[in-house]
Scaffold this motif. Sequence first.
Motif, mmCIF file in Angstrom:
data_model
loop_
_atom_site.group_PDB
_atom_site.id
_atom_site.type_symbol
_atom_site.label_atom_id
_atom_site.label_comp_id
_atom_site.label_asym_id
_atom_site.label_seq_id
_atom_site.Cartn_x
_atom_site.Cartn_y
_atom_site.Cartn_z
ATOM 1 N N TYR A 103 41.721 -17.706 33.817
ATOM 2 C CA TYR A 103 42.902 -17.863 34.656
ATOM 3 C C TYR A 103 43.397 -19.308 34.651
ATOM 4 C CZ TYR A 103 46.153 -17.195 38.508
ATOM 5 O OH TYR A 103 47.293 -17.134 39.275
ATOM 6 N N THR B 271 38.823 -14.053 34.309
ATOM 7 C CA THR B 271 37.762 -14.822 34.952
ATOM 8 C C THR B 271 38.404 -16.119 35.452
ATOM 9 O OG1 THR B 271 37.149 -16.003 32.949
ATOM 10 C CG2 THR B 271 36.011 -13.901 33.363
ATOM 11 N N ASP B 272 37.661 -16.906 36.215
ATOM 12 C CA ASP B 272 38.210 -18.173 36.721
ATOM 13 C C ASP B 272 38.613 -19.096 35.581
ATOM 14 O OD1 ASP B 272 37.944 -17.385 39.337
ATOM 15 O OD2 ASP B 272 35.993 -18.344 39.602
#
Length: 142
Positions: free
Chosen positions: A31, A27-28
Amino acid sequence: MNGKKRNVGGKSPKPDKVCHPVMVRFTDEEYARFLAMYEQSGVYAKAVFIKARVFGAEFRVLKIDKTLVDYYTKLASLHAQFRAVGVNYNQTVKELKSRFSEKKAMALLYRLEKQTVELVALSRQILALTNEFQTQWLPKLT
């Protein structure tokens, strides 16, 4: 060819070829955490970093504080300048004796002696700061 292989040149094949890719999706938020950990590790490639984490290699974070490096460099250069003054001191005393009368040379030597006492005190401060820096900031070798 009598059973001999022809020399075709090029790179010889590796004995343990890496040929099994694995994909990971983040996921953002994950990451961003991954990138932060990767940058802190100092490893040259993300794949190497991921393999090391998967197979339990030790995770080390190396941080270099630029201000500490600058401080230590300036402290070392100050000490080098102090040593240079010590070398010039002897030459100065010889020149005073040869160029001036005894009375004038003694007066100048008295002033030089006062400055030397200040330099000795400064040298002691430099050594104390260096020792304090080393004990507080440099890692211990054990």
